[in-house]
Design an enzyme around this catalytic site. Sequence first.
Site, PDB file in Angstrom:
ATOM      1  N   SER A   1       0.842  -1.200   0.000  1.00  0.00           N
ATOM      2  CA  SER A   1       0.000   0.000   0.000  1.00  0.00           C
ATOM      3  C   SER A   1       0.881   1.255   0.000  1.00  0.00           C
ATOM      4  CB  SER A   1      -0.943  -0.054   1.201  1.00  0.00           C
ATOM      5  OG  SER A   1      -1.954   0.909   1.109  1.00  0.00           O
TER       6      SER A   1
ATOM      7  N   ASP B   1      -8.471  -4.030  -6.292  1.00  0.00           N
ATOM      8  CA  ASP B   1      -8.032  -3.577  -4.980  1.00  0.00           C
ATOM      9  C   ASP B   1      -8.768  -2.281  -4.651  1.00  0.00           C
ATOM     10  OD1 ASP B   1      -6.600  -2.247  -2.887  1.00  0.00           O
ATOM     11  OD2 ASP B   1      -4.814  -3.423  -3.350  1.00  0.00           O
TER      12      ASP B   1
ATOM     13  N   HIS C   1      -7.143  -6.027  -0.752  1.00  0.00           N
ATOM     14  CA  HIS C   1      -5.968  -5.174  -0.558  1.00  0.00           C
ATOM     15  C   HIS C   1      -4.848  -6.005   0.040  1.00  0.00           C
ATOM     16  CE1 HIS C   1      -3.929  -1.383  -0.269  1.00  0.00           C
ATOM     17  NE2 HIS C   1      -3.828  -1.417   1.052  1.00  0.00           N
TER      18      HIS C   1
END
Length: 484
Positions: A206, A419, A448
């Site tokens: 991320s 995602d 995710h």
Amino acid sequence: MRKALAMIVTAVAALAVTGVAHAESRDAAPGAVSWEQCPDIPGAECGALRVPLDYRNPDGRTIEIAISRIRSTAPEKRRGVLFTNPGGPGVAGRDFPAALVAEGLPRSVRDAYDLIGIDPRGVGRSTPVTCDLTPEQIIRGNIPPYAVTPDDVTAWARQAHRIAGQCAASTSAWMLPHVSTANAARDLDRVRVALGERTASFLGYSYGTYLGAVYTTLFPHTTDRVVLDSSLHEKGWDVDGGRAYGRGFEERFPDFAAWAAARPEYRLGRTPAQVRATYLDLAGRLDRAPVQGVDGASFRLFSFIYSYDDRRFPLMAASWKALAENQPLPVVDAAPAPAPDPENAIAARLHTVCADSRWPTAVGVYRANVAADRIRYPLFGAAAANIQPCAFWRDPVEPPVRIGDRGPATVLIAQNDRDPGTPLSGARSMRRALGDRAVMVHADQGGHGAFVFTPNRCLNTAVESFLVTGERPAHDRWCRAEAR
């Protein structure tokens, strides 16, 4: 429910590069790390390192960076160290190696590396920052509320302005200009030197993908193998990075809609289209009349967060059903554990994203963005595009690091196709920016977090092989879906 939302939200959870990368690669004066067994992380050692607050003044004030290490399980196979980052920004990473091991990090990777966890500057057990946020400000800290009308943007702007002022007036305001991704990357290289390593590899998820991209841009010759998993675009969490949530949820939502439609016990719809209609209808109803303290903005927020992982679908569906029928909400036992200090987590996030780039300062820009994204991405776009405290932040002290294609071809991008937090479009943009330095492996999966966190053997094998042997696919690769 407000307490549960605070837990969920807190869990999700730069010098110009031209002519600088070579200078950035010089080894800094090594500091000392004294290791001891971590009292809170089984099997790990913990330590700390002093680093400059401002790298433009390396002999000035210092701050502390908290570090953990899980040693290689096979020293004879050890290649070096693997820095890890769970994302955020604002998320503590000292315990992330242990979390990766618990999630099933392959033994071959554990053999090849000492796993290094770091609380980035401003976060957790590193020298922390604060904005003196209230519980309500913490809940809204990661993502602004959904703006039903243009006036909602103006109203939230007043709150965002207040938050920015609190950060600027807090007891940690002396750190405010220097809590940036570029400085966090410089901290990583200080840790590398302190550990006595010629190079270091990196695995970031991320926001950690932006940190990894900045790290290998500033230090191309001392970063080894770099994995960017669930990637932001190459400019990080700027205003467009935040707006990507709207697109991401639109692309992810069909997975949940199909799942819910196949389970009539939740009574959310017999087809995916009906489930989508239920979401829009329930959100509108809650906008007009909250149920059990949950308004439309909170409903949209927890639905977005729950979409991060298929394993949260039952809780998401049960929560919808309870709200629709005005029944007691389910116990939130499937949510991530709260940050040790949620206020610090949100404050550190704001410090970082606001220092990384200049955000538009005119409220009208955000009103226009919200109006556009409410139409383009009706599920969540009017939240993702809403105004942030960064609109009222002081200007960054240095320009953003420009991610480019100069440097060794040692980057692998791993990505799920659907995602919600970092959509595939961002990974593709990062891939283009890195050029021949990178190859991407993406899978027909939702959620995710890809490597380790999804069941796709094709993707997991590609990342594992790269970390262990250095071999990457010759070209970008797509992997078919696999069931959990």
